[in-house]
Design a protein around this motif. Structure first.
Motif, PDB file in Angstrom:
ATOM      1  N   ALA A 119     -14.533 -27.027 -31.751  1.00 55.22           N
ATOM      2  CA  ALA A 119     -14.267 -25.590 -31.853  1.00 55.22           C
ATOM      3  C   ALA A 119     -15.570 -24.803 -31.713  1.00 55.22           C
ATOM      4  CB  ALA A 119     -13.580 -25.266 -33.178  1.00 55.22           C
ATOM      5  N   LYS A 120     -16.649 -25.294 -32.328  1.00 56.47           N
ATOM      6  CA  LYS A 120     -17.955 -24.637 -32.187  1.00 56.47           C
ATOM      7  C   LYS A 120     -18.421 -24.661 -30.737  1.00 56.47           C
ATOM      8  CE  LYS A 120     -20.695 -24.936 -36.373  1.00 56.47           C
ATOM      9  NZ  LYS A 120     -21.706 -25.690 -37.077  1.00 56.47           N
ATOM     10  N   ALA A 121     -18.314 -25.827 -30.117  1.00 56.48           N
ATOM     11  CA  ALA A 121     -18.728 -25.957 -28.718  1.00 56.48           C
ATOM     12  C   ALA A 121     -17.881 -25.057 -27.825  1.00 56.48           C
ATOM     13  CB  ALA A 121     -18.611 -27.411 -28.266  1.00 56.48           C
ATOM     14  N   TYR A 122     -16.597 -24.953 -28.132  1.00 51.85           N
ATOM     15  CA  TYR A 122     -15.693 -24.092 -27.364  1.00 51.85           C
ATOM     16  C   TYR A 122     -16.119 -22.629 -27.492  1.00 51.85           C
ATOM     17  CZ  TYR A 122     -11.372 -21.656 -26.114  1.00 51.85           C
ATOM     18  OH  TYR A 122     -10.449 -20.809 -25.558  1.00 51.85           O
ATOM     19  N   GLU A 123     -16.429 -22.200 -28.704  1.00 48.73           N
ATOM     20  CA  GLU A 123     -16.874 -20.815 -28.905  1.00 48.73           C
ATOM     21  C   GLU A 123     -18.166 -20.541 -28.141  1.00 48.73           C
ATOM     22  OE1 GLU A 123     -17.154 -20.066 -33.087  1.00 48.73           O
ATOM     23  OE2 GLU A 123     -15.023 -20.469 -33.415  1.00 48.73           O
ATOM     24  N   ASN A 124     -19.101 -21.471 -28.197  1.00 47.24           N
ATOM     25  CA  ASN A 124     -20.356 -21.304 -27.451  1.00 47.24           C
ATOM     26  C   ASN A 124     -20.115 -21.253 -25.946  1.00 47.24           C
ATOM     27  OD1 ASN A 124     -21.874 -21.259 -29.807  1.00 47.24           O
ATOM     28  ND2 ASN A 124     -22.288 -23.453 -29.754  1.00 47.24           N
ATOM     29  N   GLU A 125     -19.201 -22.075 -25.484  1.00 50.26           N
ATOM     30  CA  GLU A 125     -18.904 -22.098 -24.051  1.00 50.26           C
ATOM     31  C   GLU A 125     -18.209 -20.808 -23.631  1.00 50.26           C
ATOM     32  OE1 GLU A 125     -19.833 -23.871 -20.653  1.00 50.26           O
ATOM     33  OE2 GLU A 125     -20.265 -24.735 -22.604  1.00 50.26           O
ATOM     34  N   LEU A 126     -17.383 -20.242 -24.511  1.00 47.12           N
ATOM     35  CA  LEU A 126     -16.745 -18.965 -24.194  1.00 47.12           C
ATOM     36  C   LEU A 126     -17.781 -17.855 -24.043  1.00 47.12           C
ATOM     37  CD1 LEU A 126     -13.488 -18.826 -26.358  1.00 47.12           C
ATOM     38  CD2 LEU A 126     -13.711 -19.170 -23.893  1.00 47.12           C
ATOM     39  N   ILE A 127     -18.838 -17.917 -24.836  1.00 45.01           N
ATOM     40  CA  ILE A 127     -19.920 -16.937 -24.700  1.00 45.01           C
ATOM     41  C   ILE A 127     -20.576 -17.080 -23.329  1.00 45.01           C
ATOM     42  CG2 ILE A 127     -22.200 -16.283 -25.578  1.00 45.01           C
ATOM     43  CD1 ILE A 127     -21.123 -17.079 -28.405  1.00 45.01           C
ATOM     44  N   SER A 128     -20.794 -18.322 -22.906  1.00 48.83           N
ATOM     45  CA  SER A 128     -21.374 -18.568 -21.579  1.00 48.83           C
ATOM     46  C   SER A 128     -20.450 -18.069 -20.478  1.00 48.83           C
ATOM     47  CB  SER A 128     -21.645 -20.059 -21.374  1.00 48.83           C
ATOM     48  OG  SER A 128     -22.622 -20.510 -22.263  1.00 48.83           O
TER      49      SER A 128
END
Length: 123
Positions: free
Chosen positions: A55-64
């Protein structure tokens, strides 16, 4: 007068041995139960930890992905203003697509981890 025990000196020992066997079975069942519960908590903890990390990685990827989409939008504005070629838009989109794919993969992994946890222990 009838005998209380068919063989007076064997019956009490047999009862004592049956009692000891019952205690041993109880202890074995308790240990097996504790092992199962400990294993279950470990698996649930691992699944929830994996879900949280994804979920953390997903949120970071959404920012990208948001940054890449903004880049595509800015390239489009520059193209519409005559300041850039269409190649700049294509280049920005080419950079955006892997980030979108990664975000989809992280989201899928997050959902799979949660479903596995529920499927395994939510019954």
């Amino acid at each position: 007068m009838p005998a209380i025990w068919p063989v007076p000196f064997l019956r009490p020992a047999r009862l004592k041995n049956e009692y000891r066997a019952a205690l041993a079975q109880r202890d074995q069942a308790r240990i097996a139960f504790e092992k199962t519960v400990t294993q279950a908590f470990g698996e649930v903890s691992s699944s929830l930890s994996a879900h949280q990390e994804l979920a953390k990685a997903y949120e970071n990827e959404l920012i990208s992905v948001g940054a890449y989409r903004e880049s595509v939008q800015l390239s489009s504005v520059r193209y519409d203003s005559g300041l850039a070629s269409y190649l700049e838009i294509i280049d920005a989109e080419i950079q955006m697509y892997p980030a979108e794919l990664s975000s989809i993969i992280y989201d899928l992994g997050r959902k799979v981890a949660l479903v596995n946890c529920i499927e395994r222990w939510g019954r």
